[in-house]
Design an enzyme around this catalytic site. Structure first.
Site, PDB file in Angstrom:
ATOM      1  N   SER A 132      -2.278  -7.841   2.727  1.00  0.00           N
ATOM      2  CA  SER A 132      -2.577  -7.840   4.166  1.00  0.00           C
ATOM      3  C   SER A 132      -2.818  -9.269   4.627  1.00  0.00           C
ATOM      4  CB  SER A 132      -3.823  -6.996   4.445  1.00  0.00           C
ATOM      5  OG  SER A 132      -3.610  -5.674   4.048  1.00  0.00           O
ATOM      6  N   HIS A 183       0.844  -1.204   0.000  1.00  0.00           N
ATOM      7  CA  HIS A 183       0.000   0.000   0.000  1.00  0.00           C
ATOM      8  C   HIS A 183       0.881   1.258   0.000  1.00  0.00           C
ATOM      9  CE1 HIS A 183      -2.956  -2.736   2.326  1.00  0.00           C
ATOM     10  NE2 HIS A 183      -3.527  -2.514   1.163  1.00  0.00           N
TER      11      HIS A 183
HETATM   12  P1  ADP Z   1      -9.416  -4.564  -0.391  1.00  0.00           P
HETATM   13  O1  ADP Z   1     -10.078  -4.874   0.898  1.00  0.00           O
HETATM   14  O2  ADP Z   1     -10.192  -3.716  -1.340  1.00  0.00           O
HETATM   15  O3  ADP Z   1      -8.723  -5.719  -1.048  1.00  0.00           O
HETATM   16  P2  ADP Z   1      -6.832  -3.721   0.499  1.00  0.00           P
HETATM   17  O4  ADP Z   1      -6.676  -2.981   1.765  1.00  0.00           O
HETATM   18  O5  ADP Z   1      -6.366  -5.101   0.493  1.00  0.00           O
HETATM   19  O6  ADP Z   1      -8.299  -3.557   0.025  1.00  0.00           O
HETATM   20  O7  ADP Z   1      -6.095  -2.959  -0.669  1.00  0.00           O
HETATM   21  C1  ADP Z   1      -6.445  -1.676  -1.109  1.00  0.00           C
HETATM   22  C2  ADP Z   1      -5.883  -1.476  -2.492  1.00  0.00           C
HETATM   23  O8  ADP Z   1      -4.481  -1.668  -2.469  1.00  0.00           O
HETATM   24  C3  ADP Z   1      -6.408  -2.444  -3.552  1.00  0.00           C
HETATM   25  O9  ADP Z   1      -6.503  -1.734  -4.770  1.00  0.00           O
HETATM   26  C4  ADP Z   1      -5.321  -3.484  -3.632  1.00  0.00           C
HETATM   27  O10 ADP Z   1      -5.286  -4.106  -4.900  1.00  0.00           O
HETATM   28  C5  ADP Z   1      -4.101  -2.612  -3.449  1.00  0.00           C
HETATM   29  N1  ADP Z   1      -2.949  -3.372  -2.957  1.00  0.00           N
HETATM   30  C6  ADP Z   1      -2.859  -4.131  -1.852  1.00  0.00           C
HETATM   31  N2  ADP Z   1      -1.631  -4.687  -1.739  1.00  0.00           N
HETATM   32  C7  ADP Z   1      -0.913  -4.242  -2.809  1.00  0.00           C
HETATM   33  C8  ADP Z   1       0.420  -4.484  -3.298  1.00  0.00           C
HETATM   34  N3  ADP Z   1       1.271  -5.290  -2.668  1.00  0.00           N
HETATM   35  N4  ADP Z   1       0.805  -3.860  -4.434  1.00  0.00           N
HETATM   36  C9  ADP Z   1      -0.069  -3.062  -5.104  1.00  0.00           C
HETATM   37  N5  ADP Z   1      -1.338  -2.813  -4.712  1.00  0.00           N
HETATM   38  C10 ADP Z   1      -1.761  -3.394  -3.592  1.00  0.00           C
END
Ligand code: ADP
Length: 176
Positions: free
Chosen positions: A140, A29
């Protein structure tokens, strides 16, 4: 002097909403946020509160953890919201929703969401950023799995998040 010089500069700010669960925030993130600060004036990390989605950390914990990470970054605001992301974006005067893409597996869901959001609010763009090679395997979910079993997550999350995860799993292991 330009005619706009005397206007409130916040009016012309380019604001993006970065919505997600952030349960907890990871270096993946962080990488997306850091890179997008080169494009937008301000990023609002929107912690989505969804009573049907079970999270390890409560809304307040996710706010605290994420606030701590951005304590020294005035261009990143951390907030929580319920309901439609597009409505939240409208109330915050955002011009874009920011999303990160890791693998092809993310793509179909993200494409559907982006199209639905455009239908709901046609002036709001969804901007996708590809993960960096260091972060493509970071989520996560897998951070929690590794931390639960005492694995090393120091390269996957900001330093302060390590303590939050350790305390959470320690408190859970004390449960009957
Ligand atoms: P959600 O509950 O929508 O999956 P997350 O908190 O997991 O939300 O992630 C929020 C955003 O960050 C999403 O667009 C997800 O694809 C992106 N994201 C999460 N981890 C990564 C990563 N390692 N690299 C790039 N984008 C990421």
């Amino acid at each position: 002097m330009w005619p706009n010089d005397s206007l409130d500069t916040t009016v012309n700010q380019r604001i993006a909403i970065y919505p997600g669960s952030f349960d907890p925030i990871t270096n993946g993130h962080l990488d997306i946020i850091k890179r997008s600060l080169g494009i937008f004036d301000k990023i609002i990390v929107g912690i989505a509160v969804n009573s049907r989605k079970q999270t390890l950390f409560s809304k307040q914990e996710r706010l605290d953890i994420t606030h701590e990470v951005f304590a020294n970054e005035p261009r990143v605001e951390v907030d929580a919201f319920e309901g439609l992301t597009v409505e939240y974006a409208r109330t915050r005067n955002a011009c874009a929703i920011l999303r990160g893409l890791r693998a092809v597996a993310d793509f179909e869901y993200e494409l559907q969401m982006a199209n639905m959001n455009r239908k709901l609010h046609e002036n709001l763009e969804t901007l996708f950023m590809m993960t960096s090679e260091k972060s493509f395997f970071v989520s996560s979910q897998n951070v929690k799995e590794v931390a639960r079993f005492g694995g090393d997550i120091s390269e996957l999350v900001p330093a302060s998040v390590i303590g939050y995860l350790a305390r959470k799993f320690a408190s859970q292991s004390n449960l009957p």
